[in-house]
Design a protein around this motif. Structure first.
Motif, short mmCIF file in Angstrom:
data_model
loop_
_atom_site.label_atom_id
_atom_site.label_comp_id
_atom_site.label_asym_id
_atom_site.label_seq_id
_atom_site.Cartn_x
_atom_site.Cartn_y
_atom_site.Cartn_z
N LEU A 7 0.84 -1.19 0.00
CA LEU A 7 0.00 0.00 0.00
C LEU A 7 0.88 1.24 0.00
CD1 LEU A 7 -2.70 1.48 0.19
CD2 LEU A 7 -2.61 1.17 2.68
N ILE A 8 0.73 2.08 -1.02
CA ILE A 8 1.53 3.29 -1.17
C ILE A 8 0.66 4.50 -0.84
CG2 ILE A 8 2.89 4.68 -2.77
CD1 ILE A 8 2.92 2.00 -4.52
N ILE A 9 1.08 5.27 0.14
CA ILE A 9 0.37 6.48 0.54
C ILE A 9 1.27 7.65 0.18
CG2 ILE A 9 -0.70 7.71 2.47
CD1 ILE A 9 -0.79 4.94 3.91
N ALA A 10 0.95 8.35 -0.89
CA ALA A 10 1.88 9.35 -1.42
C ALA A 10 1.17 10.26 -2.42
CB ALA A 10 3.08 8.66 -2.08
N GLY A 11 1.91 11.26 -2.90
CA GLY A 11 1.38 12.20 -3.86
C GLY A 11 1.67 11.78 -5.29
N SER A 12 0.90 12.35 -6.21
CA SER A 12 1.08 12.07 -7.63
C SER A 12 2.02 13.09 -8.26
CB SER A 12 -0.28 12.14 -8.34
OG SER A 12 -0.14 12.10 -9.73
N ASP A 13 2.93 12.62 -9.11
CA ASP A 13 3.87 13.46 -9.85
C ASP A 13 3.49 13.42 -11.32
OD1 ASP A 13 5.98 14.60 -11.22
OD2 ASP A 13 7.51 13.23 -10.47
N SER A 14 2.97 14.52 -11.83
CA SER A 14 2.52 14.54 -13.22
C SER A 14 3.64 14.25 -14.21
CB SER A 14 1.88 15.90 -13.55
OG SER A 14 2.82 16.96 -13.38
N GLY A 15 4.88 14.56 -13.82
CA GLY A 15 6.02 14.31 -14.70
C GLY A 15 6.48 12.87 -14.71
N GLY A 16 5.93 12.05 -13.83
CA GLY A 16 6.21 10.62 -13.85
C GLY A 16 7.50 10.17 -13.21
N GLY A 17 8.31 11.10 -12.69
CA GLY A 17 9.61 10.71 -12.17
C GLY A 17 9.63 10.30 -10.72
N ALA A 18 8.70 10.81 -9.94
CA ALA A 18 8.70 10.56 -8.49
C ALA A 18 7.28 10.22 -8.05
CB ALA A 18 9.24 11.78 -7.75
N GLY A 19 7.06 10.25 -6.73
CA GLY A 19 5.73 10.04 -6.20
C GLY A 19 5.12 8.70 -6.56
N ILE A 20 3.79 8.71 -6.62
CA ILE A 20 3.03 7.49 -6.91
C ILE A 20 3.51 6.81 -8.18
CG2 ILE A 20 0.76 6.73 -7.74
CD1 ILE A 20 0.70 6.93 -4.78
N GLN A 21 3.86 7.61 -9.19
CA GLN A 21 4.27 7.02 -10.47
C GLN A 21 5.56 6.21 -10.33
OE1 GLN A 21 2.95 9.95 -9.97
NE2 GLN A 21 1.40 10.34 -11.53
N SER A 69 -9.37 -3.31 3.66
CA SER A 69 -10.51 -4.15 4.03
C SER A 69 -10.77 -5.28 3.05
CB SER A 69 -11.77 -3.29 4.17
OG SER A 69 -12.11 -2.70 2.91
N ASP A 70 -10.38 -5.10 1.81
CA ASP A 70 -10.69 -6.10 0.79
C ASP A 70 -9.47 -6.89 0.34
OD1 ASP A 70 -12.10 -7.51 -1.28
OD2 ASP A 70 -11.36 -6.04 -2.72
N ILE A 71 -8.42 -6.19 -0.10
CA ILE A 71 -7.26 -6.85 -0.70
C ILE A 71 -6.25 -7.28 0.36
CG2 ILE A 71 -5.34 -6.55 -2.32
CD1 ILE A 71 -7.19 -4.54 -3.82
N GLY A 72 -6.10 -6.46 1.39
CA GLY A 72 -5.12 -6.76 2.42
C GLY A 72 -3.79 -6.09 2.13
N VAL A 73 -2.93 -6.03 3.13
CA VAL A 73 -1.66 -5.31 3.02
C VAL A 73 -0.53 -6.11 3.66
CG1 VAL A 73 -0.43 -3.18 3.58
CG2 VAL A 73 -2.87 -3.09 3.11
N ASP A 74 0.58 -6.23 2.94
CA ASP A 74 1.78 -6.89 3.49
C ASP A 74 2.84 -5.89 3.91
OD1 ASP A 74 0.98 -9.68 3.10
OD2 ASP A 74 1.08 -9.21 0.96
N ALA A 75 2.80 -4.67 3.37
CA ALA A 75 3.72 -3.61 3.75
C ALA A 75 3.16 -2.29 3.27
CB ALA A 75 5.12 -3.83 3.17
N VAL A 76 3.60 -1.21 3.91
CA VAL A 76 3.12 0.14 3.58
C VAL A 76 4.31 1.03 3.30
CG1 VAL A 76 1.87 2.17 4.42
CG2 VAL A 76 1.08 -0.14 5.04
N LYS A 77 4.17 1.87 2.26
CA LYS A 77 5.15 2.93 2.00
C LYS A 77 4.44 4.27 2.09
CE LYS A 77 7.30 6.11 -0.64
NZ LYS A 77 7.31 6.76 -1.93
N ILE A 78 4.97 5.18 2.88
CA ILE A 78 4.42 6.53 3.01
C ILE A 78 5.40 7.52 2.41
CG2 ILE A 78 3.51 8.28 4.58
CD1 ILE A 78 3.20 6.04 6.67
N GLY A 79 4.90 8.38 1.52
CA GLY A 79 5.72 9.43 0.94
C GLY A 79 5.13 10.79 1.26
N MET A 80 4.96 11.63 0.25
CA MET A 80 4.36 12.95 0.45
C MET A 80 2.99 12.79 1.11
SD MET A 80 3.35 15.76 -2.43
CE MET A 80 2.57 17.31 -1.97
N ILE A 81 2.76 13.49 2.21
CA ILE A 81 1.56 13.23 3.02
C ILE A 81 0.47 14.27 2.83
CG2 ILE A 81 2.23 14.42 5.14
CD1 ILE A 81 0.71 10.86 4.82
N GLY A 82 0.78 15.44 2.31
CA GLY A 82 -0.27 16.39 1.94
C GLY A 82 -0.60 17.44 2.98
#
Length: 251
Positions: A7-21, A69-82
């Motif tokens: 599970l990735i909790i982070a911001g989107s980077d429109s340029g595709g280089g960082a963040g969720i992308q 609740s549905d898929i489940g999580v084995d690890a979490v990554k947190i990045g930009m939090i907002g």
């Protein structure tokens, strides 16, 4: 065997280089299954961040809950939090996940130098560090968070990344609650195209932990992956461009 669910909790980077992308690419190429809770939408490229639109805290939590609740999580990554409110709410929800490793990359400033977290949000990082398995600050971030003692203070491990250091050799140090646990040193890769290194490193480590790797082993593989990606940078944009994707990477 099913892939590890990250599970990735982070911001989107429109340029595709960082963040969720960058996170999605990294988790996928390392054999994991990536899910996302997007905390902010950014307009950015290799030259900087032109705009930031935080996602409401309730929607961030809703995205998380849908996955958990549905898929489940084995690890979490947190990045930009907002926002500070989101940081507090995310920490409270993740505290209820028993035995799930959490990697927190305390994103404050983009590679271009643009600010991605205000003072209140940085103060709220304490809640996230208290639940994290590993915190992955670079040199300026570590200083802003209070230095190496945060490992003992919050009962966590800290990967003090050396990429912002000087000299031909760079060292990353794993610091536990009782001091230095391990260090890695490698020659600097001379490139301007380093956008997304922090996001990629944290996601790679989270994937390894979700796959059952020990923390030092997950870090070793993640470092190898990031160094391979740096060497494959395509040279896009007029500033700090994205790294490449090592499709043939093998640990």
């Amino acid at each position: 065997m099913k892939p590890a669910r990250i599970l990735i909790i982070a911001g989107s980077d429109s340029g595709g280089g960082a963040g969720i992308q960058a996170d999605l690419k990294t988790v996928t190429l390392l054999g994991g299954f990536a899910m996302t809770a997007i905390t902010a939408i950014t307009a950015q490229n290799t030259l900087g961040v032109q705009g930031v639109h935080p996602i409401p805290t309730e929607m961030v939590l809703a995205q998380m809950e849908s996955c958990i609740s549905d898929i489940g999580v084995d690890a979490v990554k947190i990045g930009m939090i907002g926002s500070a409110q989101t940081a507090m709410a995310v920490a409270e929800r993740l505290a209820g996940l028993d035995g799930v490793p959490i990697v927190f990359d305390p994103v404050m400033v983009a590679t271009s130098g643009s600010l991605l977290a205000d003072a209140d949000t940085i103060a709220a990082f304490h809640k996230l560090m208290a639940i994290a398995t590993l915190v992955t600050p670079n040199i300026p971030e570590l200083a802003a968070l209070g230095g190496e003692e945060i490992a003992a203070r919050f009962g966590t491990h800290v990967l003090a990344k050396g990429g912002h250091g000087e000299g031909a050799m760079l060292t990353d140090r794993l610091i536990g609650p009782h001091g230095l646990a391990k260090s890695w040193s490698d020659a600097r890769i001379d490139t301007l195209h380093t956008h997304g290194t922090g996001c990629t490193m944290a996601s790679a480590i989270a994937t390894g932990l979700g796959q059952g790797m020990a923390l030092p082993d997950a870090i070793t593989r993640a470092r190898d992956y990031v160094r391979a990606a740096l060497r494959l940078a395509p040279g896009f944009g007029g500033g700090h461009g994205p790294m490449g994707a090592p499709f043939t990477f093998h640990a």
